[in-house]
Design a protein around this motif. Structure first.
Motif, mmCIF file in Angstrom:
data_model
loop_
_atom_site.group_PDB
_atom_site.id
_atom_site.type_symbol
_atom_site.label_atom_id
_atom_site.label_comp_id
_atom_site.label_asym_id
_atom_site.label_seq_id
_atom_site.Cartn_x
_atom_site.Cartn_y
_atom_site.Cartn_z
ATOM 1 N N SER A 170 0.821 -1.218 0.000
ATOM 2 C CA SER A 170 0.000 0.000 0.000
ATOM 3 C C SER A 170 0.850 1.261 0.000
ATOM 4 O O SER A 170 0.413 2.317 0.442
ATOM 5 C CB SER A 170 -0.932 0.007 1.221
ATOM 6 N N TYR A 186 -1.247 4.715 -3.464
ATOM 7 C CA TYR A 186 -2.690 4.527 -3.358
ATOM 8 C C TYR A 186 -3.406 5.753 -3.891
ATOM 9 O O TYR A 186 -2.815 6.821 -4.093
ATOM 10 C CB TYR A 186 -3.091 4.281 -1.898
ATOM 11 N N PRO A 246 -5.361 0.827 -3.095
ATOM 12 C CA PRO A 246 -3.913 0.675 -3.264
ATOM 13 C C PRO A 246 -3.565 0.353 -4.718
ATOM 14 O O PRO A 246 -4.326 -0.347 -5.401
ATOM 15 C CB PRO A 246 -3.559 -0.492 -2.332
#
Length: 304
Positions: free
Chosen positions: A162, A165, A254
């Motif tokens: 992540s 994102y 993400p």
């Protein structure tokens, strides 16, 4: 003059056969295997075993698998791989997109046909061997997807990358244990993903405590298939998300190819349901009807 005329005939013949994949798929859509085989045999007699022929042949296996004719599906899959072998000598499977599609489909069909006949362990072993051969090629994600179909349920959900994102950074999955989670793998170009959005928005409103995360990735282009820089494509992803996924605003997005590889998401959308313990309870490549997805969610989270 004769030489030019002969060349013209070859070009016209090649053009006439250029749609063999589409022709076979249309014939199979009518469940007419004999006509599809006739089309393939005529093509092969005229032009030999080409990557297009192999892709069309692989659709025979896929059609048989869809009808649960496992022995027939397995036969077509093995025929595709055997016919592809000479083309693969000294060449990467990615040397031609028709070839990679054919090989990926044949491996998928053979493994799922084994599972359909009660030989799931053999199907899993086949896919794992295939990863040793094709793990660094474009069909690796497809192999992972089918491995996941046979093995994913009951396993811990892989962590999500992540670092990049859209709008909101998702919390690490390890911090989300205790809450059910639905992962919605989508692509900015995907029509079926847009069609799934209202279903997800409805389910989100119907189930208390259901968290949704919508992983996506870059594809190197943006609107109308035009090449895009990474930053321009990221901006385009954001605009598509706002325009077509209004019912899912507030859902983290993400952006990472690694997430797609980890979950074998070569098909978009891919829906993955993670239970309160962090284990996968449901895995489905492709669009899912409301009733089916609701039934899966009901097993891990109570409705409002």
């Amino acid at each position: 003059m004769l030489r030019k005329f002969g060349l013209l005939l070859i070009l016209l013949s090649s053009t006439a056969w250029a749609g063999i994949v589409e022709d076979v798929r249309l014939t199979l859509a009518q469940n007419n295997f004999s006509s599809a085989e006739s089309e393939l045999n005529a093509y092969k007699a005229k032009l030999g075993v080409t990557p297009e022929y192999l892709e069309a042949l692989s659709w025979m296996g896929r059609a048989a698998l869809g009808m649960e004719q496992y022995a027939q599906a397995d036969s077509y899959a093995k025929q595709t791989m055997a016919s592809a072998a000479p083309l693969l000598k000294g060449h990467s499977v990615d040397s031609d997109p028709h070839l990679s599609t054919a090989v990926g489909a044949a491996l998928e069909v053979e493994a799922l046909a084994l599972a359909g006949r009660g030989q799931k362990a053999q199907g899993i072993a086949l896919l794992r061997r295939s990863l040793q051969t094709y793990g660094n090629t474009s069909i690796a994600a497809r192999i992972h997807k089918n491995l996941n179909l046979l093995t994913f349920v009951g396993q811990p959900a892989p962590a999500l990358k992540s670092g990049e994102y859209v709008r909101l950074r998702p919390a690490p999955l390890a911090q989300m244990k205790g809450s059910p989670l639905l992962l919605f793998f989508w692509a900015h170009w995907c029509i079926d993903c847009k069609g799934e959005a209202p279903i997800l928005a409805r389910l989100r409103s119907e189930f208390n405590g259901l968290t949704i995360i919508a992983p996506t990735q870059r594809y190197g282009y943006a609107a109308h298939g035009e090449d895009a820089t990474p930053q321009a494509e990221l901006a385009y992803i954001n605009s598509v998300w706002q325009q077509y996924y209004s019912g899912l605003q507030g859902v983290p997005v993400p952006v990472s190819k690694e997430n797609f590889n980890a979950y074998g998401s070569s098909t978009t959308p891919t829906l993955v349901l993670v239970d309160r313990t962090g284990k996968i309870a449901y895995y489905h490549p492709g669009a899912v009807p409301y009733e089916e997805l609701r039934a899966a969610i009901e097993k891990v989270v109570p409705a409002r």
